[in-house]
Design a protein around this motif. Structure first.
Motif, PDB file in Angstrom:
ATOM      1  N   ARG A 191       6.568   0.193   3.220  1.00  0.00           N
ATOM      2  CA  ARG A 191       5.880   1.441   3.558  1.00  0.00           C
ATOM      3  C   ARG A 191       5.297   2.031   2.276  1.00  0.00           C
ATOM      4  N   GLY A 192       4.468   3.042   2.464  1.00  0.00           N
ATOM      5  CA  GLY A 192       3.819   3.665   1.320  1.00  0.00           C
ATOM      6  C   GLY A 192       2.377   3.230   1.171  1.00  0.00           C
ATOM      7  N   VAL A 193       1.680   3.862   0.236  1.00  0.00           N
ATOM      8  CA  VAL A 193       0.245   3.634   0.080  1.00  0.00           C
ATOM      9  C   VAL A 193      -0.106   3.460  -1.397  1.00  0.00           C
ATOM     10  N   VAL A 194      -0.982   2.506  -1.679  1.00  0.00           N
ATOM     11  CA  VAL A 194      -1.604   2.366  -2.997  1.00  0.00           C
ATOM     12  C   VAL A 194      -3.072   2.733  -2.825  1.00  0.00           C
ATOM     13  N   THR A 195      -3.514   3.719  -3.593  1.00  0.00           N
ATOM     14  CA  THR A 195      -4.892   4.196  -3.482  1.00  0.00           C
ATOM     15  C   THR A 195      -5.645   3.892  -4.765  1.00  0.00           C
ATOM     16  N   MET A 196      -6.854   3.349  -4.613  1.00  0.00           N
ATOM     17  CA  MET A 196      -7.681   2.999  -5.750  1.00  0.00           C
ATOM     18  C   MET A 196      -9.011   3.735  -5.639  1.00  0.00           C
ATOM     19  N   ASN A 197      -9.293   4.607  -6.608  1.00  0.00           N
ATOM     20  CA  ASN A 197     -10.512   5.420  -6.568  1.00  0.00           C
ATOM     21  C   ASN A 197     -10.636   6.171  -5.249  1.00  0.00           C
ATOM     22  N   GLY A 198      -9.497   6.689  -4.770  1.00  0.00           N
ATOM     23  CA  GLY A 198      -9.482   7.512  -3.563  1.00  0.00           C
ATOM     24  C   GLY A 198      -9.437   6.746  -2.264  1.00  0.00           C
ATOM     25  N   ARG A 199      -9.437   5.426  -2.313  1.00  0.00           N
ATOM     26  CA  ARG A 199      -9.429   4.625  -1.085  1.00  0.00           C
ATOM     27  C   ARG A 199      -8.147   3.793  -0.993  1.00  0.00           C
ATOM     28  N   PRO A 200      -7.439   3.887   0.144  1.00  0.00           N
ATOM     29  CA  PRO A 200      -6.212   3.096   0.306  1.00  0.00           C
ATOM     30  C   PRO A 200      -6.519   1.601   0.258  1.00  0.00           C
ATOM     31  N   LEU A 201      -5.641   0.855  -0.391  1.00  0.00           N
ATOM     32  CA  LEU A 201      -5.791  -0.600  -0.453  1.00  0.00           C
ATOM     33  C   LEU A 201      -5.094  -1.258   0.720  1.00  0.00           C
ATOM     34  N   PRO A 202      -5.672  -2.321   1.284  1.00  0.00           N
ATOM     35  CA  PRO A 202      -4.944  -3.095   2.292  1.00  0.00           C
ATOM     36  C   PRO A 202      -3.684  -3.688   1.682  1.00  0.00           C
ATOM     37  N   HIS A 203      -2.658  -3.850   2.496  1.00  0.00           N
ATOM     38  CA  HIS A 203      -1.398  -4.384   2.001  1.00  0.00           C
ATOM     39  C   HIS A 203      -1.466  -5.903   1.832  1.00  0.00           C
ATOM     40  N   GLY A 204      -0.911  -6.380   0.721  1.00  0.00           N
ATOM     41  CA  GLY A 204      -0.760  -7.819   0.519  1.00  0.00           C
ATOM     42  C   GLY A 204      -2.058  -8.589   0.478  1.00  0.00           C
ATOM     43  N   ASP A 205      -3.091  -8.023  -0.127  1.00  0.00           N
ATOM     44  CA  ASP A 205      -4.415  -8.649  -0.133  1.00  0.00           C
ATOM     45  C   ASP A 205      -4.956  -8.658  -1.568  1.00  0.00           C
ATOM     46  N   VAL A 206      -4.798  -9.779  -2.263  1.00  0.00           N
ATOM     47  CA  VAL A 206      -5.242  -9.893  -3.657  1.00  0.00           C
ATOM     48  C   VAL A 206      -6.755  -9.739  -3.763  1.00  0.00           C
ATOM     49  N   LYS A 207      -7.478 -10.359  -2.839  1.00  0.00           N
ATOM     50  CA  LYS A 207      -8.941 -10.273  -2.900  1.00  0.00           C
ATOM     51  C   LYS A 207      -9.422  -8.836  -2.744  1.00  0.00           C
ATOM     52  N   ALA A 208      -8.753  -8.073  -1.883  1.00  0.00           N
ATOM     53  CA  ALA A 208      -9.134  -6.674  -1.697  1.00  0.00           C
ATOM     54  C   ALA A 208      -8.861  -5.871  -2.957  1.00  0.00           C
ATOM     55  N   ALA A 209      -7.729  -6.156  -3.614  1.00  0.00           N
ATOM     56  CA  ALA A 209      -7.411  -5.464  -4.864  1.00  0.00           C
ATOM     57  C   ALA A 209      -8.442  -5.791  -5.936  1.00  0.00           C
ATOM     58  N   LEU A 210      -8.864  -7.044  -6.003  1.00  0.00           N
ATOM     59  CA  LEU A 210      -9.868  -7.460  -6.987  1.00  0.00           C
ATOM     60  C   LEU A 210     -11.196  -6.778  -6.700  1.00  0.00           C
ATOM     61  N   ARG A 211     -11.588  -6.734  -5.427  1.00  0.00           N
ATOM     62  CA  ARG A 211     -12.854  -6.071  -5.060  1.00  0.00           C
ATOM     63  C   ARG A 211     -12.808  -4.569  -5.354  1.00  0.00           C
ATOM     64  N   ALA A 212     -11.613  -3.978  -5.233  1.00  0.00           N
ATOM     65  CA  ALA A 212     -11.466  -2.542  -5.459  1.00  0.00           C
ATOM     66  C   ALA A 212     -11.485  -2.179  -6.939  1.00  0.00           C
ATOM     67  N   GLY A 213     -11.353  -3.189  -7.809  1.00  0.00           N
ATOM     68  CA  GLY A 213     -11.440  -2.920  -9.240  1.00  0.00           C
ATOM     69  C   GLY A 213     -10.133  -3.055  -9.989  1.00  0.00           C
ATOM     70  N   ILE A 214      -9.233  -3.906  -9.498  1.00  0.00           N
ATOM     71  CA  ILE A 214      -7.963  -4.160 -10.183  1.00  0.00           C
ATOM     72  C   ILE A 214      -7.967  -5.592 -10.707  1.00  0.00           C
ATOM     73  N   GLY A 215      -7.722  -5.737 -12.012  1.00  0.00           N
ATOM     74  CA  GLY A 215      -7.530  -7.064 -12.605  1.00  0.00           C
ATOM     75  C   GLY A 215      -6.064  -7.229 -12.954  1.00  0.00           C
ATOM     76  N   CYS A 216      -5.588  -8.452 -12.949  1.00  0.00           N
ATOM     77  CA  CYS A 216      -4.150  -8.654 -13.160  1.00  0.00           C
ATOM     78  C   CYS A 216      -3.873  -9.885 -14.010  1.00  0.00           C
ATOM     79  N   VAL A 217      -2.942  -9.732 -14.946  1.00  0.00           N
ATOM     80  CA  VAL A 217      -2.330 -10.862 -15.638  1.00  0.00           C
ATOM     81  C   VAL A 217      -0.932 -11.004 -15.051  1.00  0.00           C
ATOM     82  N   PRO A 218      -0.692 -12.008 -14.194  1.00  0.00           N
ATOM     83  CA  PRO A 218       0.602 -12.139 -13.519  1.00  0.00           C
ATOM     84  C   PRO A 218       1.696 -12.573 -14.477  1.00  0.00           C
TER      85      PRO A 218
END
Length: 502
Positions: free
Chosen positions: A314-341
């Motif tokens: 449960r809970g929400v992660v918001t990026m630039n005011g827009r909630p991110l879909p859960h468990g979706d790496v491609k959506a996070a990348l499109r929203a502007g998040i880069g990651c070094v795992p």
């Protein structure tokens, strides 16, 4: 012999070349019985090559290796080598689907009339583990063991062949502080029982904690061997780098604070998931935020949930005011998040592919229709990354698995930043890299921050948290403390461990 102390292994003037590359040049090492001897150096210094010579995986081109004054066995005689030395690698060599007992006596199971005697196998395994005080269920599949117990099983297996010289290659890389403490206790107990260790680590504080002697390699050559007590951490770093001044990392306390009116680019609200509960915080533009805690704190899972590698309960992660879909790496990348795992070998790189293919992965959709990019375009991206991040490589077409750990990590970072993200998530960004690579990687954090982007650093290493404007502390899945820049090590560790710091 050295001063009446038995020499377990001695390498004298060993050298090794691979084509035009000098992997070792006239290196000598003497390890005395019953000690823990540290072997340190930057990635590419020659540590792995020296270990391969000491464990019989390769033969020196020049020089000699002896055990107890006797020449090393022939390269092809693996049984003889097993009685001399064993290496417990950072990445476990146990076979996950086999039981502990089967792993301990693989290819040498006790038989009766040509058939494996399972009762004898379990009995022999229990006796072996008991003799070295390893409390593990012999019938448990090895894949279900903790990292700590897998290491102890591998050590016990090596000792069962008669070897009393064990190479530990980055043994603490995947352990939390409690497990590291227990490993060091076991090492001291085994030393008292006549076992000798060669200890390889990038964590120099561990060298001082558990080792009696240290050898430093640099650029394939021997630099110094000395008692650990005679060298400070700064002197060790100087020996490893050939420079003076030790580790240079920007401390957030020495720069201007983030503007009070800076907007949140990322917010986490009431987030619960695997190993963490009801976590909320904001990350502002131009801010570097750290998350600290033990390996069991849930800190890694939070970062992976933000990037979409995990789905929250449960809970929400918001990026630039827009909630991110859960468990979706491609959506996070499109929203502007880069990651070094956190695991570059399994999550960050395709090791069998080239630098060019790895560096371009996050921007393929920008390089051609349907994500199809011409070879020249991928090569151009990689060539720029090699220059921008000072990656030491033969060229953009070199395979990633041929690079040192530090250069592999630079590729992962280059790819994460290739999409020009607003938020950069770094999970254990300097794990298994040398001092200068650590400086280079953390230097990129300062550059990204200065550009007005936000950075989230989740790390087991306190040095990685120095550039942070704030550090959140998690313990057992709960957010328990927040430290502003300029925090003291004692106070931060006290909150991580849940103890009072006087």
């Amino acid at each position: 012999m050295s001063g009446g102390v038995e020499t377990v292994v001695e390498a004298l003037g060993v050298g090794k070349r691979y084509g035009p590359t000098v992997a070792l040049a006239d290196v000598s090492l003497t390890v005395e019985a019953g000690e823990s001897h540290a072997l340190v150096g930057r990635n590419g210094a020659g540590k792995s090559t020296l270990v391969s010579l000491l464990t019989g995986l390769s033969k020196p081109d020049t020089g000699t290796v002896t055990f107890g004054g006797e020449p090393a066995p022939p390269i092809g005689d693996r049984e003889a080598w097993r009685t001399k030395v064993a290496c417990v690698y950072q990445h476990s060599t146990v076979i996950p689907h086999l039981t502990v007992a089967e792993n301990l006596f693989i290819n040498r199971q006790p038989t009766r009339r040509g058939v494996i005697s399972w009762s004898r196998l379990r009995k022999d395994s229990r006796e072996l583990l008991d003799s070295w005080h390893v409390d593990v269920d012999v019938d448990l599949p090895a894949g279900e063991l903790s990292v700590e117990d897998r290491q102890l099983v591998e050590i016990a297996r090596a000792l069962s062949y008669g070897a009393r010289f064990i190479v530990l290659d980055e043994p603490t890389a995947q352990l939390d502080s409690d497990a590291i403490g227990r490993l060091f206790v076991r090492m001291r107990e085994l030393q008292d029982a006549g076992v000798t260790f060669l200890f390889i680590s990038h964590h120099l504080q561990e060298v001082h904690e558990v080792c009696q002697a240290v050898t430093v390699l640099r650029d394939a050559r021997h630099v110094v061997t000395a008692p650990v007590a005679d060298l400070t951490r700064a002197q060790l770093i100087d020996a490893m780098t050939g420079e003076t001044g030790g580790l240079t990392v920007t401390d957030a306390a020495e720069r201007d604070a983030v503007a009070a009116d800076a907007e949140d680019v990322l917010t986490v609200a009431g987030l619960s998931g695997d190993a963490f509960t009801d976590i909320s915080f904001g990350l502002r533009r131009g801010e570097v935020l750290g998350i600290a805690g033990s390996n069991a704190s849930g800190k890694h899972q939070i970062a992976e949930t933000i990037y979409g590698l995990r789905a929250p309960v449960r809970g929400v992660v918001t990026m630039n005011g827009r909630p991110l879909p859960h468990g979706d790496v491609k959506a996070a990348l499109r929203a502007g998040i880069g990651c070094v795992p956190r695991d570059r070998h399994h999550q960050g790189l395709v090791l069998g592919m080239s630098i060019a293919d790895n560096a371009a992965m996050s921007v393929l959709d920008r390089m051609g229709p349907g994500g199809l990019a011409a070879p020249g375009a991928r090569t151009a991206v990689a060539t720029k990354a090699i220059a921008d991040y000072d990656i030491v490589a033969a060229g953009p077409l070199q395979q990633a698995d041929a690079l040192s750990g530090g250069n592999q990590q630079k590729i992962v970072l280059a790819r994460a930043l290739g999409s020009d993200p607003d938020v950069l998530v770094l999970i254990n960004p300097t794990a298994g890299v040398d001092v200068k690579s650590k400086e280079a990687l953390l230097g990129q954090v300062e550059r990204v921050r200065a550009e007005g982007k936000a950075v989230l650093i989740v790390s087991d290493e306190l040095d990685d948290l120095r550039p942070c404007d704030r550090v959140l502390v998690l313990r057992a899945g709960d957010l328990v403390a927040e430290h502003e820049a300029g925090w003291s090590v004692g106070d931060l560790v006290a909150d991580i461990e849940g103890v009072t710091h006087d």
